[in-house]
Design a protein around this motif. Structure first.
Motif, PDB file in Angstrom:
ATOM      1  N   ILE A 176     -43.565  -0.472  42.043  1.00 10.05           N
ATOM      2  CA  ILE A 176     -43.297  -1.912  41.996  1.00 10.05           C
ATOM      3  C   ILE A 176     -44.558  -2.668  42.415  1.00 10.05           C
ATOM      4  O   ILE A 176     -44.979  -3.616  41.770  1.00 10.05           O
ATOM      5  CB  ILE A 176     -42.114  -2.265  42.921  1.00 10.05           C
ATOM      6  N   ASN A 214     -37.321   7.828  31.620  1.00 16.56           N
ATOM      7  CA  ASN A 214     -38.424   8.697  31.165  1.00 16.56           C
ATOM      8  C   ASN A 214     -37.988  10.163  31.098  1.00 16.56           C
ATOM      9  O   ASN A 214     -38.317  10.889  30.162  1.00 16.56           O
ATOM     10  CB  ASN A 214     -39.621   8.578  32.110  1.00 16.56           C
ATOM     11  N   VAL A 215     -37.225  10.557  32.140  1.00 12.76           N
ATOM     12  CA  VAL A 215     -36.750  11.951  32.144  1.00 12.76           C
ATOM     13  C   VAL A 215     -35.880  12.217  30.923  1.00 12.76           C
ATOM     14  O   VAL A 215     -36.061  13.201  30.215  1.00 12.76           O
ATOM     15  CB  VAL A 215     -35.982  12.244  33.453  1.00 12.76           C
ATOM     16  N   ALA A 239     -38.579   9.330  46.765  1.00  9.69           N
ATOM     17  CA  ALA A 239     -38.349   8.608  45.519  1.00  9.69           C
ATOM     18  C   ALA A 239     -38.452   7.077  45.772  1.00  9.69           C
ATOM     19  O   ALA A 239     -39.085   6.350  45.016  1.00  9.69           O
ATOM     20  CB  ALA A 239     -36.959   8.959  44.976  1.00  9.69           C
ATOM     21  N   LEU A 271     -39.645  14.908  38.247  1.00  9.07           N
ATOM     22  CA  LEU A 271     -38.973  13.625  38.299  1.00  9.07           C
ATOM     23  C   LEU A 271     -37.464  13.796  38.289  1.00  9.07           C
ATOM     24  O   LEU A 271     -36.736  13.066  38.929  1.00  9.07           O
ATOM     25  CB  LEU A 271     -39.374  12.765  37.086  1.00  9.07           C
ATOM     26  N   ASN A 272     -37.003  14.773  37.503  1.00 10.14           N
ATOM     27  CA  ASN A 272     -35.558  14.964  37.406  1.00 10.14           C
ATOM     28  C   ASN A 272     -35.011  15.844  38.514  1.00 10.14           C
ATOM     29  O   ASN A 272     -33.952  16.448  38.372  1.00 10.14           O
ATOM     30  CB  ASN A 272     -35.192  15.527  36.035  1.00 10.14           C
ATOM     31  N   GLU A 301     -28.930  14.602  32.486  1.00 10.60           N
ATOM     32  CA  GLU A 301     -29.956  13.558  32.622  1.00 10.60           C
ATOM     33  C   GLU A 301     -29.453  12.222  32.045  1.00 10.60           C
ATOM     34  O   GLU A 301     -29.843  11.136  32.507  1.00 10.60           O
ATOM     35  CB  GLU A 301     -31.265  14.032  31.960  1.00 10.60           C
ATOM     36  N   TRP A 342     -35.008  11.761  48.497  1.00  5.22           N
ATOM     37  CA  TRP A 342     -34.535  10.392  48.294  1.00  5.22           C
ATOM     38  C   TRP A 342     -35.544   9.437  48.869  1.00  5.22           C
ATOM     39  O   TRP A 342     -35.961   8.510  48.186  1.00  5.22           O
ATOM     40  CB  TRP A 342     -33.133  10.234  48.962  1.00  5.22           C
ATOM     41  N   ARG A 400     -37.583   5.904  35.959  1.00  4.03           N
ATOM     42  CA  ARG A 400     -37.714   7.351  36.146  1.00  4.03           C
ATOM     43  C   ARG A 400     -36.654   8.073  35.312  1.00  4.03           C
ATOM     44  O   ARG A 400     -36.988   8.988  34.538  1.00  4.03           O
ATOM     45  CB  ARG A 400     -37.516   7.675  37.630  1.00  4.03           C
ATOM     46  N   ARG A 401     -35.397   7.623  35.425  1.00  5.74           N
ATOM     47  CA  ARG A 401     -34.314   8.318  34.743  1.00  5.74           C
ATOM     48  C   ARG A 401     -34.471   8.198  33.234  1.00  5.74           C
ATOM     49  O   ARG A 401     -34.186   9.131  32.501  1.00  5.74           O
ATOM     50  CB  ARG A 401     -32.941   7.763  35.183  1.00  5.74           C
ATOM     51  N   PRO A 415     -45.348   9.825  30.794  1.00  6.58           N
ATOM     52  CA  PRO A 415     -44.176  10.296  31.550  1.00  6.58           C
ATOM     53  C   PRO A 415     -42.953  10.449  30.630  1.00  6.58           C
ATOM     54  O   PRO A 415     -41.989  11.112  30.979  1.00  6.58           O
ATOM     55  CB  PRO A 415     -43.934   9.178  32.572  1.00  6.58           C
ATOM     56  N   SER A 428     -41.067   4.498  44.182  1.00  9.27           N
ATOM     57  CA  SER A 428     -40.561   3.340  43.436  1.00  9.27           C
ATOM     58  C   SER A 428     -41.241   2.065  43.963  1.00  9.27           C
ATOM     59  O   SER A 428     -41.687   1.230  43.181  1.00  9.27           O
ATOM     60  CB  SER A 428     -39.037   3.204  43.627  1.00  9.27           C
ATOM     61  N   PRO A 442     -37.432   0.932  39.372  1.00  8.07           N
ATOM     62  CA  PRO A 442     -38.234   2.182  39.187  1.00  8.07           C
ATOM     63  C   PRO A 442     -37.358   3.411  38.956  1.00  8.07           C
ATOM     64  O   PRO A 442     -37.704   4.275  38.168  1.00  8.07           O
ATOM     65  CB  PRO A 442     -38.969   2.303  40.536  1.00  8.07           C
TER      66      PRO A 442
END
Lengths: 173, 842
Positions: free
Chosen positions: A19, B89-90, A11, A105-106, B62, A8, B86-87, A135, A15, B82
């Motif tokens: 930004i 893109n996934v 991440a 990423l997931n 997802e 977390w 990210r989510r 991506p 982020s 962001p």
């Protein structure tokens, strides 16, 4: 639990940096700084972070490049990949022992042992059919194997190890 | 054994075939199964499908993360952008993956959700301008954005739900299919295992069999090698070139060559023919042979060997096996045996020769004794002396008989029996025998009877003398063993193929022969003890001679006897019948019967014989000149003519045969009658003497009767029995004893007149009726019977029989034989008359 907290945090960090980059991009052209694409975290036996390295695409592309053509179960037809053998990457990261986890990423996470990392084995790909990977399509980094070269790369575990949208490596020693 | 083995082999090959069929069958089932299973396994290994469910499910996960990111963004403001990127893109990448990968696309298409996937893509792409635009715009349009994302929820749920259902079903099917395959594989493997197990059992059994066989072979070869090494015979094995392959201990000892040295040598160097021929071993022509050869020893000596060769081929290689036996000892004992056999034979020959010579030599002194007895008969006067003389003569005769028997059997042994076959009349022979033996039989109180069936037996072809000998021996035998009894001579003839079977039986009521001895009586020198008391004399050769003669004539002889009741000897012969006419013409027509005084040369070495013979001849009025041997005799005959020469055969200086040749060669007595005086009695001798130029033979001992007959122009009695029977002296002698001598002479002269008249009447027969001829014949036959004129009587009896049975008998064929017979009979009767007159004078 700790790992999720860390993830977390990580991440969040990414982020913010995104930004920042986005913000920077809006600025009139300063010296272009490459955005980080891979975060390498070193943990001790208690899972406490001992070191941290952030690699940009340029860092990775500076390493000896490898290339092969193969089919995959996720694509149709022959695909050409270019990247860095994980073994070379580990040499670059000066990792010679320990347990290595790769995370996406997931939040998908798998382990590849050092023994499995040999030239002709897993490769950290950054170019797919001659172009960098988006991506939105398994990019920017994807660990692929030359599946067609050997039956052993056509197993369930190898498919599971073929992690895409890679953004983090955890080395536990 | 061999068929059993073949049977077992057949069973085994059938078993093997069945197993092979099963094996091939299960393999043909297994191979495609294996291919399929291997494919399936490869498929599983490459596992292109297993994570499909996970991947599809991940779509929803997802998506939910994306929704959550929007929610967080709405709550916390733009700093969460962001995370949204990210989510997004996934999620975007996931949809892309599902669309790009044929694996997922096919699965989703099969589930009927391809359209929803495309819808999802379209809706995603509609979001791209907002996502890639300014953050502020995104923020302001967040509501729209959320609504558009929410619109994707339903297709996603459908894709996940249906896709997973289809996939699960397919996995299940695949699992079932695999299960079926595995089961099939199991069955096929079971079959294969079964055949393999069967094969294993079969081979285990075969292994056991071969192991046992190998063991047996080992045992056999061990046994064989023991046999070979312990064999007392040398055994050598050689190849086809004669190279020695094996050489046993006995061979080492035999040749003095060591085994190691012998191997590879050629067998021909060790074993050679014992003759001068070239080496013969190995003998390839014959698989097996046995012969005598010579062994070459190491020390240079040779050893006689008996070599047997056997050969056998193994896989086209021929091997010869030799058994060699040292036969030195055998040869020595063979030689010793041969030597002793030769010695024994020589001894036997010497004995036989001695017997012959002795018998022969015994006859000479006997000749003397009997001659003197004959001479003395006229000079003794007292009854006592006459008795002594009779005893002396009888003993002498018995002795002579024995000597003759021994001589006879010796001659038979030496030369066998030669039969002198000629026509003869059986009836007079039998009558003569009866009359000869009657006095002897009577002396022991026996009655001797003859019976014939048919009454007249007739003429036959055969050896008269030998037949007479048979019957005489049997009769004399019967008389010897019977006292105060009866002896029957029964002769019968019945027609068979090739003539008549004559059966002669001599039955007596004597002591008989015990059954256990009956088998031996025909052997030589057998004198069956028929009671010691009887003290029977004899050599024991009589029946042996009978057996030999009968066998030579192709007949049979045998006996039936009960001890104490008597014996019956029988002889069966088949004799061809002879033509009557042929016999009648044989009769000699010698008319020279007058005994005029003659000049006689007597050539004889034995002084006794000379003395006896001179006495006999001078008493008959002859003039005798003596010569001691053939040389002197021949010289005398050269210068002087003699009427007759009596010639002994065996003499010192010169024998009778040589002397005869000299006399015949020339000189005063060149054409004179020469009579041989000999101890030999055999008929073939007679022939021999005739060939050397002699006119007749007189067998010793010489009696006055014999010498007179010879000098009267007739050959001796021994020469032809038939002729002597013209007049039966025995009958006549008996008549003499019965009648006073003057009456006797009168009777004889009466018969002579009667005969002359009878013949004359026949010659002038036309004047007579058949009845008259019959009467005359009957009367004359009776007279002849009294006189012992046997032959004449028999002929007359046949004529009488014919005359009685038939009408108008033609007498012509009878006249000539009767004339001849009468002439002979008359001459003999005259001889006899002269004798009795002479006796009276003496």
């Amino acid at each position: 639990m700790l790992r999720f907290v860390l993830l977390w945090l990580m991440a969040v960090t990414v982020s913010f940096s995104g930004i920042t980059a986005a913000t920077v991009e809006t600025e009139p052209k300063p010296a272009p700084t490459q955005p980080p694409v891979l975060n390498v975290v070193f943990l001790d036996q208690n899972e406490a972070q001992t070191a941290d390295r952030v690699l940009t695409m340029a860092d990775i592309q500076a390493l000896p490049a490898a290339e092969f053509t193969t089919t995959t179960i996720w694509t149709e037809g022959e695909q050409q990949f270019r990247g860095v053998w994980l073994s070379d990457l580990m040499t670059y990261l000066e990792v010679s022992d320990g347990t290595i986890f790769f995370s996406a990423l997931n939040e998908y996470m798998i382990e590849i042992t050092l023994a499995e990392m040999v030239p002709g084995g897993p490769m950290l790909a950054y170019e797919w059919n001659g172009i960098p990977m988006s991506p939105r399509d398994k990019g920017p980094l994807w660990i692929v194997f030359p599946y067609d070269s050997d039956q052993k790369f056509q197993s369930e575990s190898v498919y599971a190890q073929s992690i895409w949208q890679l953004d983090r490596i955890e080395v536990s020693r | 054994m061999l068929t059993q083995k073949l049977g077992r082999m057949r069973v085994r090959s059938v078993q093997t075939a069945i197993l092979a069929v099963f094996g091939v069958l299960s393999l043909s089932l297994l191979i495609p199964l294996w291919v399929i299973v291997t494919d399936r396994l490869n498929e599983m290994q490459s596992a292109r499908r297993d994570n499909v469910i996970w991947t599809i499910t991940q779509l929803e996960v997802e998506y939910l993360e994306l929704e959550k990111a929007i929610l967080v963004l709405e709550l916390n403001g733009p700093e969460m952008l962001p995370e949204l990127h990210r989510r997004f893109n996934v999620f975007y990448s996931r949809v892309g993956t599902l669309r790009q990968s044929p694996l997922y696309r096919t699965a989703i298409t099969e589930a009927g959700e391809a359209a929803n996937l495309e819808l999802l893509q379209v809706r995603l792409e509609r979001l791209l301008p907002l996502m890639d635009g300014h953050d502020a715009e995104l923020m302001s349009q967040l509501g729209v954005f959320r609504a558009q994302v929410a619109a994707m929820r339903t297709p996603i749920q459908r894709i996940v739900k249906n896709g997973n259902f289809v996939l699960v079903t397919r996995i299940e099917e695949a699992r079932k299919e695999t299960a079926v395959l595995v089961r099939r594989l199991g069955v096929a493997s079971l079959v294969l295992f079964g055949s393999l197990f069967g094969a294993a059992v079969l081979y285990a059994r075969l292994f056991a069999v071969y192991k046992r066989r190998a063991k047996e072979n080992l045992q056999t070869s061990l046994r064989l090698s023991t046999v070979i090494s312990t064999s007392p015979d040398a055994i050598i094995v050689a190849d086809s070139a004669g190279g020695i392959l094996d050489f046993n201990d006995a061979a080492e000892r035999l040749f003095g060559v060591e085994h190691s040295h012998a191997i590879g040598q050629r067998i021909a160097e060790l074993v050679r023919p014992d003759t001068d021929e070239a080496d013969v071993l190995p003998e390839r022509e014959k698989n097996f042979f046995r012969r005598r050869m010579a062994g070459q020893r190491q020390d240079g000596s040779t050893v006689p060997l008996e070599v047997s060769q056997g050969s056998t081929a193994f896989e086209r290689r021929r091997v010869y096996v030799y058994f060699l036996r040292d036969i030195t000892e055998r040869l020595q004992s063979e030689a010793a045996l041969q030597a002793s056999l030769d010695k024994a034979r020589a001894g036997e020959r010497a004995k036989a020769h001695f017997l012959a010579v002795m018998s022969h030599e015994m006859r000479t002194p006997l000749n003397g004794i009997l001659g003197v007895v004959d001479l003395m008969r006229d000079s003794v006067t007292t009854e006592k002396d006459r008795h002594y003389l009779a005893l002396l003569e009888k003993s002498g005769q018995v002795l002579l008989e024995h000597v003759n028997e021994v001589l006879d059997i010796t001659a038979i042994e030496a030369q066998g029996i030669t039969l002198n076959v000629a026509p003869f009349h059986l009836d007079p022979l039998l009558e003569e025998l009866i009359s000869t033996f009657t006095p002897v039989a009577k002396a022991r109180g026996n009655r001797l009877e003859l019976s014939c069936s048919p009454e007249v037996l007739g003429y036959f072809q055969g050896d008269l003398m030998r037949l007479r000998q048979i019957i005489a021996n049997l009769l004399s035998n019967a008389i010897k063993f019977t006292e105060n009894g009866r002896i029957d001579l029964v002769v019968s003839a019945c027609p068979v193929n090739g003539g008549q079977e004559i059966e002669i039986q001599v039955a007596d009521t004597g002591v008989g022969i015990p059954e256990e001895n009956q088998a031996y009586v025909f052997d030589d020198f057998v004198r069956v003890g028929r009671g010691r008391a009887s003290q029977v004399e004899g050599t024991g050769l009589g029946l042996g001679i009978v057996r030999r003669i009968v066998t030579a004539m192709g007949g049979q002889v045998g006996l039936d006897s009960i001890k104490g009741e008597g014996s019956l000897f029988w002889v069966r012969l088949v004799l061809p019948e002879a033509q009557v006419q042929a016999v009648e013409t044989v009769i000699e027509t010698d008319q020279n019967k007058d005994l005029r005084p003659m000049e006689i040369l007597m050539v004889e070495d034995n002084p006794t014989n000379r003395f006896v013979l001179r006495e006999m001849l001078e008493q008959d009025g002859h003039f005798v000149t003596e010569a001691e041997n053939g040389k002197i005799g021949a010289e005398l005959a050269q210068d002087r003519h003699f009427d007759t020469i009596l010639m002994d055969i065996n003499m010192p200086v010169m024998g009778g045969v040589e002397a005869t040749r000299l006399i015949r060669a020339g000189g005063a007595s060149k054409g004179v009658r020469i009579i041989a005086l000999t101890a030999h009695v055999l008929d073939q001798d007679t022939q021999f003497y005739r060939e050397v130029g002699m006119n007749g033979v007189v067998s010793k001992p010489i009696s006055r009767r014999n010498i007179r007959r010879v000098l009267g122009g007739k050959t001796a009695r021994t020469e032809d029995g038939r002729r002597s029977r013209t007049l039966d002296r025995v009958v006549l002698s008996q008549l003499c004893k019965t009648l006073p001598s003057d009456r006797m002479a009168h009777t004889i002269s009466g018969v002579l007149t009667e005969g002359d008249d009878y013949i004359a009447a026949l010659e002038g027969r036309s004047a007579l009726t058949q009845e008259e001829v019959l009467d005359m014949t009957h009367t004359f036959a009776g007279s002849c019977a009294i006189m012992g004129a046997t032959r004449l009587r028999n002929t007359l009896a046949r004529l009488e029989e014919t005359l009685r049975r038939q009408q108008d008998v033609d007498l012509n064929p009878w006249i000539a034989p009767l004339q001849t017979l009468w002439r002979e009979t008359r001459a003999e009767l005259e001889d006899f008359t002269a004798e009795i007159r002479g006796n009276r004078k003496g």
